[in-house]
Design an enzyme around this catalytic site. Sequence first.
Site: not given
Lengths: 188, 584
Positions: B52, B114-115, B164, B481
Amino acid sequence: MSPLKIKKGATSHSAYDLRPTFSDKEERHTLAVLVENEPGVLSRVIGLFAGRGYNIDSLTVAEVDHLGHRSRITIVTTGTPQTIVQIKAQLGRFVDVHKVNDLTVEGPSVERELALFKVHGTGEHRIEAIRLADIFRANVVDSTLESFVFEITGTSEKIDAFAELMQPLGLKEIARTGVAALSRGSVA
Amino acid sequence: MTKTMTGAKMVVQALIDQGVDTVFGYPGGAVLPIYDEIFQQNSIKHVLVRHEQGAVHAAEGYARSTGKPGVALVTSGPGATNAVTGLTDALMDSIPIIVLTGQVPTFMIGSDAFQECDTVGITRPCTKHNWLVKETDKLSAIMHEAFHIATSGRPGPVVIDIPKDVQFATGKYTEARQVETHYNPQVKGDMEMITELAEAMEKAKRPVFYTGGGVINSGPAASQLLRELVAETGFPITSTLMGLGCYPASGENWLGMLGMHGLYEANMAMHDCDLMINIGARFDDRITGRLDAFSPGSTKAHIDIDASSINKVIKVDIPILGDVAHVLEDLLNVWKSRGRKTNKEAVQKWWHQINEWRKIDCLKYTQKGKVIKPQYALSRLQELTKNHDRYICTEVGQHQMWAAQYLDFEDPNRWMTSGGLGTMGYGFPASIGVQMGNPDALVINVAGEASWLMNMQELGTAMQYKLPVKQFILNNERLGMVRQWQELLHGERYSSSWSESLPDFVKLAEAFGAKGILCSDPDDLDDAIMEMLNHDGPVLFDCLVEKHENCFPMIPSGKPHNEMLLGEGADTANAIKSDGAVMV
């Protein structure tokens, strides 16, 4: 593991503290923020103060216009003039913020706070408490034989002074609303 | 006539109505209804990323190269949390993106489902605005408003969290033109202030334009107006990392980039100027160096659309709140109507001084022996690609600064780099987004091997969509760096700053079906770059470079602009004092 001792009045420092300030003098400002009454707005405002290290001395929030879906947040903050300008600009950036007014600089204003005091005592203490409450125009809103609950309205300083006087007289608990403020005169 | 449809359908309909052609995303349980709708249409192309974070950076790359908002679609919970780095990156660099996140159904919110995660809570400080949509009837209006907010004023990322059940339910679709919004940032500058700036420009003896990403964000017209203003006045111009391309590198008034790794002449001009005209930059700490020694004798003007950027760290004498293009248009009109006067004699003397500084030749390097210098690699890349309409992305670190120094940008929207947040792993997914938005263009990601590995999974995406993105990796087997800073201020103790167990990049490319090229000999470099350019497909170019090269010039932290460290022969011992060492 022993906890660290934090010095009284100490604040965290970062590299960015090396920057010069335009004036070091801290000022107290009362800001009135008119916001859309949406979930998350208050969190956004508080998160700004926490995330950018600004002070909140007092915070009051309530819906002021049900039909217009508006809430008013009154924030008392302290900071250098530069910081205060930044705070106003940062608040003004939020999509949900309609208006930011600095009541401290935009002409005269009135500030009031409401507080409830629970004072426990008998005999002379009890009499002195009610006498002082009268002087401060505090109302008794609850009473038992050993206690009073006083309701007092006024500036934060007045409430501070009342608290100081009640301390030796059996002060048990204080609830304060935080500052509500409006500009004086006819202009909104 | 009001249309009714499911929330999922509304999402797709609103994207189509907003002119979206590409969405970068990754499916999951909480966005299945939206993916089902995407499956059943052909207007919007969905690009399946491999992580993502890649989706959000790709949306950023798309937005920065096309000037249109980028869109990413991710699922709830880990999908949303993986998007957070990209959102913060877009917030810091003011990139308009719309990130749609799935959420558990409204009746499960708060139950540790969940999630589930508190997406709007987590993303509140890293978005310009966000919404949790609880009613399907409100979804389409929020979608339209989101595009408005992301793209107007100072652009930025927005998140729409869609449970959802809201996606499944049916509701009324609101057209964009029916949506009312109070968000309407001021774009026109104050005419009195603009006139004051014109007056200051007429009197200025040592003026400099200090431009930034705001010029790019204001659109191509702003760059055009800026070029006209520079030509009209003859003043020197420098730019931040974010603003490269707003004025052409081939332009005669161009001083090069300024800042910590900016050019000597640009930083000296900033330090010694008597009028600094900041156009769409924000006095970032990479630019100012030590604040109390920043351009001590100058009058400072600042054009910015964000009031909170004005007077934030540097006190400004002429603040102008407004959109760069609008303000420049008015400024040019005022300037012309007042007779186009400048203090010619003084400005000429100023140019004479600047040309003296230029003689230092601060980007000088010597390519000798059999090891490729990174500066040489980029100089050759510049030479061999300069005639292409070329889009450059970068990761973060030394290679990023060298790319800014040694590649020339002639136009806006051709340079995609993570400036504010400094996100390693930005460049590769961004290059995928750029290529999606500009299918026929040459897209190169200048990378370091360590940064590139941070989002290397996106090689799968590049292959799947046949995106011929060129990954030009300057491989020094070091976190260059970090290593440079450890050399300069941590007594050469190189704590965890080398890349061990590196993959064989050619084999890695081949494992994905891409082309890999290894180059270690300066004599082979040109041919190898041409081979990369001529290959029609993703290329992983492993360019083995000098391992201990430092990036110069450099303003050590805690130092003012006129105390730069220069390249070859720079005395780096004790360059950074202890008060500077605390700065990043």
